[in-house]
Enzyme design. Structure first.
Site, PDB file in Angstrom:
ATOM      1  N   LYS A 143       0.839  -1.197   0.000  1.00  0.00           N
ATOM      2  CA  LYS A 143       0.000   0.000   0.000  1.00  0.00           C
ATOM      3  C   LYS A 143       0.886   1.264   0.000  1.00  0.00           C
ATOM      4  O   LYS A 143       2.114   1.174   0.203  1.00  0.00           O
ATOM      5  CB  LYS A 143      -0.936  -0.057   1.215  1.00  0.00           C
ATOM      6  CG  LYS A 143      -1.915  -1.248   1.157  1.00  0.00           C
ATOM      7  CD  LYS A 143      -2.757  -1.352   2.416  1.00  0.00           C
ATOM      8  CE  LYS A 143      -3.729  -2.522   2.345  1.00  0.00           C
ATOM      9  NZ  LYS A 143      -4.517  -2.688   3.589  1.00  0.00           N
TER      10      LYS A 143
ATOM     11  N   TYR B 211     -12.108  -2.863  -3.143  1.00  0.00           N
ATOM     12  CA  TYR B 211     -12.657  -3.005  -1.788  1.00  0.00           C
ATOM     13  C   TYR B 211     -14.192  -2.935  -1.770  1.00  0.00           C
ATOM     14  O   TYR B 211     -14.782  -2.549  -0.758  1.00  0.00           O
ATOM     15  CB  TYR B 211     -12.072  -1.931  -0.877  1.00  0.00           C
ATOM     16  CG  TYR B 211     -10.661  -2.243  -0.400  1.00  0.00           C
ATOM     17  CD1 TYR B 211     -10.395  -3.376   0.363  1.00  0.00           C
ATOM     18  CD2 TYR B 211      -9.596  -1.401  -0.707  1.00  0.00           C
ATOM     19  CE1 TYR B 211      -9.097  -3.668   0.803  1.00  0.00           C
ATOM     20  CE2 TYR B 211      -8.297  -1.689  -0.259  1.00  0.00           C
ATOM     21  CZ  TYR B 211      -8.066  -2.823   0.489  1.00  0.00           C
ATOM     22  OH  TYR B 211      -6.787  -3.112   0.932  1.00  0.00           O
TER      23      TYR B 211
ATOM     24  N   THR C  26      -5.219  -8.223  10.290  1.00  0.00           N
ATOM     25  CA  THR C  26      -5.618  -6.929   9.727  1.00  0.00           C
ATOM     26  C   THR C  26      -5.151  -5.779  10.618  1.00  0.00           C
ATOM     27  O   THR C  26      -4.603  -4.789  10.151  1.00  0.00           O
ATOM     28  CB  THR C  26      -7.148  -6.886   9.559  1.00  0.00           C
ATOM     29  OG1 THR C  26      -7.547  -7.987   8.750  1.00  0.00           O
ATOM     30  CG2 THR C  26      -7.603  -5.584   8.915  1.00  0.00           C
TER      31      THR C  26
ATOM     32  N   ASN D  42      -1.684  -0.239   7.436  1.00  0.00           N
ATOM     33  CA  ASN D  42      -1.119  -1.579   7.668  1.00  0.00           C
ATOM     34  C   ASN D  42      -0.307  -2.110   6.493  1.00  0.00           C
ATOM     35  O   ASN D  42      -0.059  -3.302   6.394  1.00  0.00           O
ATOM     36  CB  ASN D  42      -2.214  -2.554   8.113  1.00  0.00           C
ATOM     37  CG  ASN D  42      -3.309  -2.743   7.083  1.00  0.00           C
ATOM     38  OD1 ASN D  42      -3.250  -2.172   6.005  1.00  0.00           O
ATOM     39  ND2 ASN D  42      -4.304  -3.553   7.419  1.00  0.00           N
TER      40      ASN D  42
ATOM     41  N   HIS E 192      -1.552  -5.594   1.414  1.00  0.00           N
ATOM     42  CA  HIS E 192      -2.773  -6.382   1.194  1.00  0.00           C
ATOM     43  C   HIS E 192      -2.385  -7.748   0.643  1.00  0.00           C
ATOM     44  O   HIS E 192      -1.448  -7.859  -0.140  1.00  0.00           O
ATOM     45  CB  HIS E 192      -3.680  -5.687   0.169  1.00  0.00           C
ATOM     46  CG  HIS E 192      -4.670  -6.619  -0.455  1.00  0.00           C
ATOM     47  ND1 HIS E 192      -5.846  -6.974   0.163  1.00  0.00           N
ATOM     48  CD2 HIS E 192      -4.648  -7.329  -1.626  1.00  0.00           C
ATOM     49  CE1 HIS E 192      -6.508  -7.836  -0.606  1.00  0.00           C
ATOM     50  NE2 HIS E 192      -5.795  -8.060  -1.697  1.00  0.00           N
TER      51      HIS E 192
ATOM     52  N   GLU F 215      -8.991 -10.379  -8.081  1.00  0.00           N
ATOM     53  CA  GLU F 215      -8.083  -9.248  -7.895  1.00  0.00           C
ATOM     54  C   GLU F 215      -6.981  -9.214  -8.962  1.00  0.00           C
ATOM     55  O   GLU F 215      -6.610  -8.141  -9.449  1.00  0.00           O
ATOM     56  CB  GLU F 215      -7.480  -9.305  -6.484  1.00  0.00           C
ATOM     57  CG  GLU F 215      -8.538  -9.040  -5.414  1.00  0.00           C
ATOM     58  CD  GLU F 215      -8.081  -9.360  -3.999  1.00  0.00           C
ATOM     59  OE1 GLU F 215      -6.914  -9.771  -3.808  1.00  0.00           O
ATOM     60  OE2 GLU F 215      -8.894  -9.189  -3.066  1.00  0.00           O
TER      61      GLU F 215
HETATM   62  P1  RTP Z   1      -6.575  -6.262   3.058  1.00  0.00           P
HETATM   63  O1  RTP Z   1      -7.856  -6.543   2.283  1.00  0.00           O
HETATM   64  O2  RTP Z   1      -6.084  -4.862   2.872  1.00  0.00           O
HETATM   65  O3  RTP Z   1      -5.544  -7.308   2.834  1.00  0.00           O
HETATM   66  O4  RTP Z   1      -6.944  -6.358   4.592  1.00  0.00           O
HETATM   67  P2  RTP Z   1      -7.648  -7.505   5.372  1.00  0.00           P
HETATM   68  O5  RTP Z   1      -8.222  -8.529   4.426  1.00  0.00           O
HETATM   69  O6  RTP Z   1      -6.686  -7.988   6.391  1.00  0.00           O
HETATM   70  O7  RTP Z   1      -8.827  -6.726   6.087  1.00  0.00           O
HETATM   71  P3  RTP Z   1     -10.232  -6.180   5.550  1.00  0.00           P
HETATM   72  O8  RTP Z   1     -11.229  -6.431   6.610  1.00  0.00           O
HETATM   73  O9  RTP Z   1     -10.503  -6.699   4.163  1.00  0.00           O
HETATM   74  O10 RTP Z   1      -9.961  -4.616   5.498  1.00  0.00           O
HETATM   75  C1  RTP Z   1      -9.367  -4.025   4.383  1.00  0.00           C
HETATM   76  C2  RTP Z   1      -8.506  -2.885   4.825  1.00  0.00           C
HETATM   77  O11 RTP Z   1      -9.344  -1.852   5.339  1.00  0.00           O
HETATM   78  C3  RTP Z   1      -8.626  -1.146   6.331  1.00  0.00           C
HETATM   79  N1  RTP Z   1      -9.396  -1.183   7.577  1.00  0.00           N
HETATM   80  N2  RTP Z   1      -9.569  -0.137   8.344  1.00  0.00           N
HETATM   81  N3  RTP Z   1     -10.342   1.616  10.401  1.00  0.00           N
HETATM   82  C4  RTP Z   1     -10.717   0.353  10.467  1.00  0.00           C
HETATM   83  O12 RTP Z   1     -11.357  -0.112  11.370  1.00  0.00           O
HETATM   84  C5  RTP Z   1     -10.310  -0.527   9.377  1.00  0.00           C
HETATM   85  N4  RTP Z   1     -10.587  -1.813   9.246  1.00  0.00           N
HETATM   86  C6  RTP Z   1     -10.022  -2.227   8.099  1.00  0.00           C
HETATM   87  C7  RTP Z   1      -7.282  -1.802   6.492  1.00  0.00           C
HETATM   88  O13 RTP Z   1      -6.337  -1.124   5.647  1.00  0.00           O
HETATM   89  C8  RTP Z   1      -7.547  -3.200   5.960  1.00  0.00           C
HETATM   90  O14 RTP Z   1      -6.370  -3.823   5.553  1.00  0.00           O
END
Ligand code: RTP
Length: 150
Positions: free
Chosen positions: A11, A51, A93, A114, A117, A128
């Site tokens: 990212k 997303y 996450t 973070n 991805h 994707e």
């Molecule tokens: P990613 O898709 O980026 O690999 O992340 P992930 O599967 O581990 O988590 P996901 O639930 O799909 O969330 C996507 C991205 O959204 C941001 N996020 N912000 N502020 C918040 O509470 C929050 N929760 C998620 C993070 O950048 C996360 O990686």
């Protein structure tokens, strides 16, 4: 264990902080094969599409802003069980829940920064990779393969 491909994206914060080499090194040294790689500035439409499952979440707007805030390093990595193993290497996450030794556990503090991805399923990876590499990816087989797999 099947040979799979995963979409891995450093990212904007990971790019700005100079972590591209370190992250590529981890996947390469584990034995995975780099099949696609490019640095791109992301437009809103692509970030929102990537997303789209999170579009109803309160952080969606900030997430899209974050992904569009600077170049990302878009990659396709290949290998046995790469989708699940890649997620393990990346960590949870929320970096606060990521163990030391994981990428997020070693290099990040907040969920909204973070740094990386990784696809969460083989189906997501297919979607994707098609989204981020519509031009296709490189076809090659590393000569080291027999030294990594039985
Ligand atoms: P990613 O898709 O980026 O690999 O992340 P992930 O599967 O581990 O988590 P996901 O639930 O799909 O969330 C996507 C991205 O959204 C941001 N996020 N912000 N502020 C918040 O509470 C929050 N929760 C998620 C993070 O950048 C996360 O990686």
């Amino acid at each position: 264990m099947a040979t799979e491909q995963s979409y891995i994206m450093i990212k904007p914060d990971g790019v700005q902080r100079g972590l591209v080499g370190e992250i590529i090194k981890r996947f390469e040294q584990r034995g995975y094969t780099l099949k696609g790689l490019k640095l791109i500035n992301v437009d809103r439409a692509l970030a929102e599409k990537h997303y789209e499952d999170l579009s109803a979440r309160p952080f969606f707007g900030a997430l899209v802003e974050y992904i569009c805030s600077g170049p990302v390093c878009a990659m396709v990595w290949e290998g046995k069980n790469i989708v699940a193993a890649g997620r393990t290497m990346i960590g949870a996450t929320n970096p606060q829940a990521s163990a030391p030794g994981t990428i997020r556990g070693d290099y990040s503090i907040e969920v909204g920064r973070n740094i990386i991805h990784g696809s969460d399923s083989v189906e997501s990876a297919t979607r994707e990779i098609g989204l981020w590499f519509p031009e296709g990816i490189t076809s090659w087989t590393p000569v080291a393969k027999p030294w990594i797999y039985e």
